[in-house]
Enzyme design. Structure first.
Site, PDB file in Angstrom:
ATOM      1  N   TYR A  54       0.860  -0.887   0.239  1.00  0.00           N
ATOM      2  CA  TYR A  54      -0.239   0.007   0.101  1.00  0.00           C
ATOM      3  C   TYR A  54       1.011   1.148  -0.149  1.00  0.00           C
ATOM      4  O   TYR A  54       0.844   2.367  -0.702  1.00  0.00           O
ATOM      5  CB  TYR A  54      -1.041   0.157   1.110  1.00  0.00           C
ATOM      6  CG  TYR A  54      -1.459   1.817   2.018  1.00  0.00           C
ATOM      7  CD1 TYR A  54      -3.118   0.995   0.715  1.00  0.00           C
ATOM      8  CD2 TYR A  54      -1.463   2.196   2.255  1.00  0.00           C
ATOM      9  CE1 TYR A  54      -3.800   2.336   0.434  1.00  0.00           C
ATOM     10  CE2 TYR A  54      -2.211   3.040   2.625  1.00  0.00           C
ATOM     11  CZ  TYR A  54      -3.719   3.850   1.866  1.00  0.00           C
ATOM     12  OH  TYR A  54      -4.359   4.275   2.182  1.00  0.00           O
TER      13      TYR A  54
ATOM     14  N   LYS B 116       1.401   4.546  -3.285  1.00  0.00           N
ATOM     15  CA  LYS B 116       1.202   5.323  -2.287  1.00  0.00           C
ATOM     16  C   LYS B 116       2.626   6.669  -2.182  1.00  0.00           C
ATOM     17  O   LYS B 116       2.081   7.224  -3.121  1.00  0.00           O
ATOM     18  CB  LYS B 116       0.778   6.030  -1.162  1.00  0.00           C
ATOM     19  CG  LYS B 116      -0.924   5.750  -0.722  1.00  0.00           C
ATOM     20  CD  LYS B 116      -2.190   6.095  -1.686  1.00  0.00           C
ATOM     21  CE  LYS B 116      -3.234   5.460  -1.549  1.00  0.00           C
ATOM     22  NZ  LYS B 116      -4.461   5.889  -2.037  1.00  0.00           N
TER      23      LYS B 116
END
Length: 243
Positions: free
Chosen positions: A152, A156
């Site tokens: 994740y 990002k």
């Protein structure tokens, strides 16, 4: 609120709950023609009814869905002025050895590729208009490291670098590309990822969906010749202790 965005059309991905809902709400209050997207048609219908806005089921990881969404908006409004790439999710918050290849692929597609697909299509229209604003919603995980967030966080971080490059590409055409990086928010993300120590009192002091909405609207209302390329938002209650 003064209807300062009354001549603008906006897309908010992942707009049926959390930050997306708050962003859509505040854009609507500012007068924009707002479209929200998401995978759950029932959640979209509920949110759209509550906010009196448009909706279209669309998966941000599908280029075909993006094409259909943009076509519908242009047919109805003739322009696209604001794109908020908000859709994202943890997918699988776990040590890398516990994640499947599908989990990894899905996380990168949702948190990075989806915004790239949308930005490509929005940029094509905005460059021709010589106006427009694209805002990518990142995460503090992009600059910090916590156990289980590796994929994740990587996605990002990629979104933030993409935003910088997008800014460089679009600036000569009077199109703005920004990245907003929030930390702790009072959204369903915390429950979905099993965030520890996030009790009711902390939640009240975290970033609220309406807070994010106000920040996004303020960014969109900057004079056309100004931009905030990157903005990080932190709740005072949070202490950053990575690793």
């Amino acid at each position: 609120m003064t209807k300062l965005l009354s001549n603008k059309t906006a897309i908010v991905t992942g707009g049926s709950n959390g930050y997306g809902y708050g962003i859509a709400k505040k854009l609507k209050e500012a007068g924009a023609n707002v479209w929200i997207t998401g995978r759950s048609i029932e959640k979209l219908k509920t949110a759209a009814s509550e906010l009196n806005i448009n909706y279209k089921r669309a998966d941000v990881t599908s280029p075909e869905d993006w094409d259909e969404l943009v076509k519908a908006i242009i047919e109805k409004h003739g322009q696209l002025d604001i794109l908020i790439n908000n859709a994202g999710g943890g997918i699988a918050i776990a040590d890398i050895t516990a994640q499947s290849d599908l989990d990894i692929k899905s996380s990168v597609e949702l948190n990075l590729l989806g915004a790239i697909y949308g930005s490509k299509r929005a940029a094509d229209l905005m460059v021709k208009q010589k106006s427009g604003t694209i805002i990518n919603i990142s995460s503090i995980c992009s600059t910090q490291a916590w156990p289980g967030f590796s994929i994740y966080a990587a996605a990002k971080a990629g979104l933030e670098q993409f935003s910088r490059s997008l800014y460089v590409d679009l600036r000569p055409h009077s199109v703005r590309a920004m990245c907003i990086t929030p930390s702790w928010g009072n959204t369903s993300f915390n429950e979905a990822t099993g965030l520890q120590g996030f009790d009711e009192e902390v939640a009240k002091k975290a970033i609220q969906p309406d807070d994010m909405g106000k920040v996004v609207v303020d960014a969109c209302l900057l004079p056309d010749h100004l931009i905030i390329p990157e903005l990080t938002i932190m709740p005072m209650v949070q202490e950053i202790i990575p690793y």
